[in-house]
Write a protein that holds these residues in place. Sequence first.
Motif: not given
Ligand code: ADP
Length: 395
Positions: A206-207, A279-281, A327-328, A331
Amino acid sequence: MPARNILVINCGSSSIKFALINEAHSDFVLSGLAERLGSPDAQLHWQRGGEKDSLILPNADHRVALAQVLPLVQSAAGGQLHGIGHRVVHGGEHFTAACRLDALSLSAIRATAPLAPLHNPANLLGIEAAIKLFPNLTQVAVFDTAFHQTLPEHAYRYALPEYLYREHGVRRYGFHGTSHRYVSQRAAELAGLPIGNSSWLVAHLGNGCSTCAIVDGQSRDTSMGLTPLEGLVMGTRSGDVDPNLHSHLARTLGWSLEQIDTLLNKDSGLLGLSGLSNDMRSLEQAREQGHAGATLAIEVFCYRLAKSLAAMSCALPQLDGLIFTGGIGENSPLIRSKTVAHLQLLGLALDEQANVSPVRGASGAIHAPGHPRVLVVPTNEEHQIALDTLELLEA
Ligand code: ADP
């Protein structure tokens, strides 16, 4: 007995995330976020069913925000709230599992604060406010570190003089335990294997990012250490660097500890490498347009992740599967594909068609036929905290 309702609270220094979970449903009944607490821009956002709403709460603190959440929760729960589960980041060596909150456990959490000076005091703000608002409800603390208390000593000790461990608790603790535990149980269910007799590698991305080796349902090694800075490249955290970097920067640039702390925790990782974003996206989009920093950040991220997973494999008797989550992990087909490409020696290979197909929020197998399992499993830390809270209500 009617299905019970549990409120899950995750407090940061200026935010409160909350979710109301009914044990009969997988979706949250109500969820929301209070943010920028303590500032003139403090706000509360929430979602119930498909409906979203928000409220401006200038200068609200944790207590004021939670007091606003209370009627929302009571209404969504039909007046039937059965318990509250709090996420607590650091449980030190004291907490090996979730616990009920009482005077004793609260003082043990306070005593752990020096190990997590940014997180535990914030978690305590939420706990104290919730106890004042709901004095008669059972409240439970669920720790990010507790799952990793099964690490063997050779995995949790640093090669430092013993007194630093014995007298000052300097050792590896690991974090994201609630997520690693939840997804490994889900993966075992999906694979039709007993969690008590199976071995997994997990990449929570994630982050914050960490890997974990799980054998028979127990954590045997993990990439984060004394603090969540150790290990992988993360959104803004550097992960592993040469520990002499501190003295090097102090000597050559005259930097203070605070500056180095900020550098490693807030300005590094994907953000520092790319010079663009944490942000990976965004980085994937920039890479497609030829951005050199974004391309490099993604290469370093995947290589270092694969290296960590290979290191974690030392803790496994066999490999029943690699799990991607966060998140990464959930997705990004690109990150999964690049990471697994570095792990051929573990026999891992993806079915690239399957890799691009898991839809948001769904689990799926993405390995090539005849190769060890690679699974995408959405994490749900709130759900795991609710399950732990329910278990302690019954105890
Ligand atoms: P947290 O640790 O704050 O809970 P998340 O688990 O939501 O964070 O993850 C956030 C990361 O996931 C960010 O870097 C975001 O860009 C990445 N992310 C979310 N959707 C996608 C995607 N479709 N492709 C690539 N990275 C993604």
